[in-house]
Write a protein that holds these residues in place. Structure first.
Motif, short mmCIF file in Angstrom:
data_model
loop_
_atom_site.label_atom_id
_atom_site.label_comp_id
_atom_site.label_asym_id
_atom_site.label_seq_id
_atom_site.Cartn_x
_atom_site.Cartn_y
_atom_site.Cartn_z
N GLY B 9 -20.54 12.45 -16.06
CA GLY B 9 -19.31 13.07 -15.54
C GLY B 9 -18.19 12.96 -16.56
N ASP B 10 -16.96 13.17 -16.08
CA ASP B 10 -15.78 13.10 -16.94
C ASP B 10 -15.20 11.69 -16.81
OD1 ASP B 10 -16.14 15.76 -17.63
OD2 ASP B 10 -14.93 16.48 -15.96
N ILE B 11 -15.41 10.90 -17.84
CA ILE B 11 -15.23 9.45 -17.73
C ILE B 11 -13.91 9.01 -18.39
CG2 ILE B 11 -16.24 7.23 -18.37
CD1 ILE B 11 -18.99 8.70 -18.33
N CYS B 12 -13.15 8.18 -17.68
CA CYS B 12 -11.90 7.61 -18.22
C CYS B 12 -11.88 6.11 -17.98
CB CYS B 12 -10.67 8.18 -17.50
SG CYS B 12 -10.53 9.96 -17.50
N TYR B 13 -11.43 5.36 -18.97
CA TYR B 13 -11.25 3.92 -18.78
C TYR B 13 -10.32 3.38 -19.87
CZ TYR B 13 -14.80 3.54 -22.47
OH TYR B 13 -15.49 3.66 -23.64
N SER B 14 -9.78 2.20 -19.60
CA SER B 14 -8.87 1.56 -20.55
C SER B 14 -9.62 0.55 -21.40
CB SER B 14 -7.78 0.79 -19.80
OG SER B 14 -6.93 1.65 -19.12
N LEU B 49 -35.01 8.50 -18.30
CA LEU B 49 -34.50 8.02 -17.00
C LEU B 49 -33.74 9.13 -16.28
CD1 LEU B 49 -33.23 4.53 -18.15
CD2 LEU B 49 -35.39 5.08 -17.05
N SER B 50 -33.72 9.03 -14.97
CA SER B 50 -33.01 10.08 -14.22
C SER B 50 -31.50 9.83 -14.29
CB SER B 50 -33.48 10.12 -12.78
OG SER B 50 -33.04 8.96 -12.12
N VAL B 51 -30.75 10.90 -14.22
CA VAL B 51 -29.30 10.85 -14.35
C VAL B 51 -28.67 11.21 -13.02
CG1 VAL B 51 -27.32 12.01 -15.42
CG2 VAL B 51 -29.31 11.40 -16.82
N GLU B 52 -27.69 10.41 -12.57
CA GLU B 52 -26.91 10.79 -11.40
C GLU B 52 -25.83 11.74 -11.90
OE1 GLU B 52 -26.35 7.20 -8.67
OE2 GLU B 52 -27.42 6.31 -10.36
N ASP B 53 -26.00 12.98 -11.54
CA ASP B 53 -25.24 14.04 -12.20
C ASP B 53 -23.96 14.37 -11.43
OD1 ASP B 53 -24.24 16.17 -13.57
OD2 ASP B 53 -26.13 17.30 -13.61
N TYR B 54 -22.83 13.90 -11.95
CA TYR B 54 -21.52 14.22 -11.36
C TYR B 54 -20.72 15.09 -12.33
CZ TYR B 54 -22.90 10.32 -8.34
OH TYR B 54 -23.57 9.48 -7.48
N THR B 55 -21.39 16.03 -12.93
CA THR B 55 -20.73 16.92 -13.91
C THR B 55 -19.47 17.54 -13.30
OG1 THR B 55 -22.84 17.42 -14.96
CG2 THR B 55 -21.03 18.98 -15.34
N GLY B 56 -18.39 17.48 -14.06
CA GLY B 56 -17.13 18.06 -13.58
C GLY B 56 -16.30 17.11 -12.74
N ARG B 57 -16.87 15.95 -12.38
CA ARG B 57 -16.12 14.96 -11.58
C ARG B 57 -15.54 13.88 -12.47
NH1 ARG B 57 -16.15 17.52 -6.65
NH2 ARG B 57 -18.24 17.77 -5.82
N LEU B 58 -14.38 13.37 -12.07
CA LEU B 58 -13.80 12.21 -12.76
C LEU B 58 -14.54 10.94 -12.33
CD1 LEU B 58 -9.91 12.63 -12.51
CD2 LEU B 58 -11.28 12.59 -14.60
N ILE B 59 -14.88 10.13 -13.30
CA ILE B 59 -15.48 8.80 -13.03
C ILE B 59 -14.61 7.75 -13.73
CG2 ILE B 59 -17.51 7.35 -13.27
CD1 ILE B 59 -19.22 9.86 -13.52
N VAL B 383 -16.41 7.74 -8.24
CA VAL B 383 -16.45 9.17 -8.56
C VAL B 383 -15.42 9.84 -7.66
CG1 VAL B 383 -17.90 11.23 -8.67
CG2 VAL B 383 -18.92 8.95 -9.03
N LEU B 384 -14.42 10.46 -8.27
CA LEU B 384 -13.24 10.88 -7.51
C LEU B 384 -13.38 12.28 -6.92
CD1 LEU B 384 -10.50 9.49 -9.91
CD2 LEU B 384 -11.64 8.37 -7.99
N ASP B 385 -12.69 12.48 -5.82
CA ASP B 385 -12.70 13.77 -5.13
C ASP B 385 -11.39 14.51 -5.42
OD1 ASP B 385 -13.01 15.93 -3.51
OD2 ASP B 385 -12.90 14.81 -1.61
N GLU B 386 -11.46 15.46 -6.32
CA GLU B 386 -10.27 16.25 -6.65
C GLU B 386 -10.18 17.54 -5.84
OE1 GLU B 386 -9.44 16.08 -11.26
OE2 GLU B 386 -11.59 15.88 -10.88
N SER B 387 -11.12 17.75 -4.94
CA SER B 387 -11.14 19.06 -4.24
C SER B 387 -9.87 19.35 -3.44
CB SER B 387 -12.38 19.16 -3.34
OG SER B 387 -12.32 18.20 -2.32
N PRO B 388 -9.15 18.35 -2.93
CA PRO B 388 -7.91 18.70 -2.21
C PRO B 388 -6.77 19.18 -3.12
CG PRO B 388 -8.72 16.53 -1.52
CD PRO B 388 -9.46 16.91 -2.76
N ILE B 389 -6.95 19.08 -4.43
CA ILE B 389 -5.87 19.52 -5.32
C ILE B 389 -6.38 20.56 -6.32
CG2 ILE B 389 -4.05 17.79 -5.22
CD1 ILE B 389 -5.54 16.06 -7.21
N PRO B 390 -6.65 21.78 -5.82
CA PRO B 390 -7.08 22.86 -6.71
C PRO B 390 -5.96 23.20 -7.68
CG PRO B 390 -6.51 23.76 -4.56
CD PRO B 390 -6.43 22.26 -4.44
#
Lengths: 424, 424
Positions: B9-14, B49-59, B383-390
């Motif tokens: 997914g789209d990964i952010c961290y400090s 290995l299998s991938v948990e695919d959250y493409t397009g989601r913020l992680i 894994v974040l839900d951005e769907s309420p903010i199109p």
């Protein structure tokens, strides 16, 4: 044909800034779009009519957003690390320039109007951009939504980047007249409002032309006032004969008086400015979150309220990020507390009653008799969704309402009525 | 057995307070609960290995709430018109007294733990009440939730109402030992933490006994520090030999050093107190919303961060009202801006990077290597839900994340992992 609606539920509304009326299991009667009253027992004359039964649900007046920028909704919540003037140049102006493209405008405004329709707000005063086609798209979408709004095509002819600047005062004024002519008579729920961006972006000649347009078209006006110290100093340079920022508007005859006028922010008003606003009946749109995000400060709302001035709340999207005026109520209280503690100026923090009043009847009064359930008021009502906040104990109506200020999301609304019409 | 998970997914961290790493379309690899790294391309060794695919989601890493009162969750968002000491007596104490009833405690804590589980937070340090049965109910529910928490039975034996006060220091200390004995070895995810309420509520003898308990049981500690001016003056009266509030804890040997220690608030710390916190490695739980709601003020977080001190964020339910530590990040920034404007003290407002750091790695470090995706960190991921903010335009990862701070609700999470285990 007379139409009467009766809503049953747990009803709260303000009569004045210190008085919150709570009626558990009450009846709100609406006749031809106007409130006929709130009753603990349904009067005999209505007893044969059907009741819309929202027992156990909170019912409150629809909220009014007295200041926001519709085109900025698309970038709310990011690019927040700047103060006003820098933020305008690096964030707001480039984003607003996109609305030259009607396709982008339709896409962006559709998201905005859809969210506004679902929100807890029923009334709003909106800045659009300087673009005519985009502004008409916004007005069309708002008209379809059934909300009651004022919309302003923005005037700006100086101190703006080339890509977002009208050629001169005449070009800006002429475009405004074209906009008024092209939209006159087209809408039932959307009204035009004169919208000079702020003194730094409007030439003297533009302001003079706007005064003439205002008189001819009988238009209310919205703008910005005393938001940021740098901005205020700049106004003093640009209008050297002005005694203070509001006086610059006043010198052009655009500072209230006969004409309903909203000034957003009013964070750093000197006493003479407050006095003039009071004399001229100028509305203050208090935008607490925006004033925090843009490091503007905290407006002395206590002073305004204690002097009986007209104060409403604004989201100021995208200086502020959140549509819900419930959130603005909570933030108005929080910011007033920080102001009290950090400045030690002795101004008492706002109460929950005052914040609720500002977000309903205070701001609503700009639209007429709006924002309360007293007899004769236009019947804007929202039935709230408290299901996301279960609780283990009994709560009073006031506790439930206060909790809603602090905890609710933009769209925690089950049903919405505007002037007695049900939107959903 | 080795277990490896791979999240895409789209990964952010400090990595540190000034550095936000953003990896669009990246792979987060987790081996046996620990991060193995974040990769732009999946290394060959993992390719089967299998991938948990959250493409397009913020992680992003799970968030840590470093300070909150679990029993107060039931009354968050109302009774907000008071300052600390009055608020404790008229709101917090009567509400906490209800937890003497295990049935009420189960009902209230079930709501709380359910909401915390669904929230963006994966770690929390919690005050319970003084009641043993209720505290065990809370710990049982938290254990089931799969979250990682510290929970403290509260110690309070003076200056409290009769209905919520332990008889004396020995009764309070003995109850603490009983609680520790009864719960030892029962939980995998819930750890005990010593929790003297604050100096005004704890007798000298209680503090002495707690120091002995702390040494015997090797317990971390959480309490309150320098929240409100009246409180601070009261501590000075109660412990007349103390040089400042923190020194009162220190005189009892309960102010950090070898033992991980959290002090909530730290709004009005004199320089010597800051210096001592720094020397003793005391964690600061910054609670911006609570500090506004209770008119406490705005902590000088810039000072703490610039000196390299350990700072995390706290919701401080129910001084604060909102669970999400994203919201606390936004409010930390907002409050720092108001502080800068209203005091003119020259402390630069916090940046988005700093706020995100405090809510993830800053507070997370109290739990060990937690709050980042660097190799060796315990793998808490949401894994974040951005769907309420199109939105109508392209956004960068950083813009999407910043927007999430300002706009997201408590439970805008699609999937949650704690130490590599998937909760949902």
């Amino acid at each position: 044909m007379e139409t009467t609606r009766i809503l049953k539920g747990d009803i709260c509304y303000s009569t004045d800034k210190d008085t919150l009326i709570t009626v558990p299991d009450g009846f709100l009667v609406c006749e031809n779009g106007l409130c006929a009253g709130v009753f603990r027992q349904l009067p005999e004359i209505y007893s044969r009519l059907s009741v819309e039964d929202y027992t156990g649900r909170l019912i409150v007046p629809g909220l009014t957003d007295l200041h926001m920028h519709a085109p900025q909704y698309a970038f709310r919540g990011f690019k927040m690390d700047l103060e006003l003037l820098e933020w305008l140049n690096s964030s707001a102006f480039p984003e607003e320039a996109r609305y030259e493209d009607p396709e982008y405008a339709r896409r962006a405004y559709s998201i905005f109007v859809n969210d506004l329709r679902k929100s807890v707000n029923t009334r709003a005063c909106l800045f659009a951009t300087l673009h005519l086609p985009a502004t008409k798209i916004l007005m069309d979408l708002l008209e379809e939504s059934g909300l009651e709004t004022f919309v302003g095509k923005v005037n700006m002819d100086r101190n703006c980047p080339d890509y977002l600047c009208e050629k001169d005062g005449n070009a800006s004024a002429d475009a405004t007249i074209a906009w008024l002519e092209q939209t006159a008579g087209h809408y039932s729920h959307v009204r035009p409002i004169l919208t000079p961006r702020f003194i730094p972006a409007c030439s003297d000649h533009l302001m003079e032309r706007l005064r003439d347009i205002q008189r001819e078209w009988q238009l209310p006006l919205q703008s910005h006032l005393s938001e940021n110290p740098e901005e205020i100093a700049w106004v003093q340079e640009l209008v050297p004969g002005s005694r203070f920022y509001g006086d610059a508007y006043d010198q052009f005859g655009l500072f209230g008086g006969d004409v309903p006028t909203i000034m957003a922010h009013c964070v750093h008003c000197p006493p003479e400015e407050i006095q003039l606003m009071k004399e001229k009946g100028v509305y203050i749109a208090h935008c607490p979150q925006s004033n925090a995000n843009l490091t503007s400060g905290a407006a002395p709302v206590r002073l305004f309220l204690d002097q009986g001035m007209s104060v409403g709340l604004g989201s100021d999207i995208a200086g502020g990020t959140v549509l819900s005026i419930f959130r603005a109520m909570a933030e108005a209280i929080q910011v007033s507390k920080l102001r009290a503690r950090l400045t030690g100026d002795g101004l008492k923090p706002l109460t929950m009653e005052e914040a609720f009043f500002m977000g309903t009847k205070g701001g609503g009064s700009f639209f007429g008799k709006v924002g309360s359930f007293e007899p004769g008021y236009e019947c804007d009502a929202i039935v709230l969704d408290e299901s996301p906040i279960p609780h283990p104990q009994k709560l009073s109506l006031k506790e439930r309402l206060e909790r809603f200020l602090y905890l609710s999301g933009d769209d925690w609304v089950l049903h919405k009525y505007v002037k007695g019409r049900q939107l959903f």
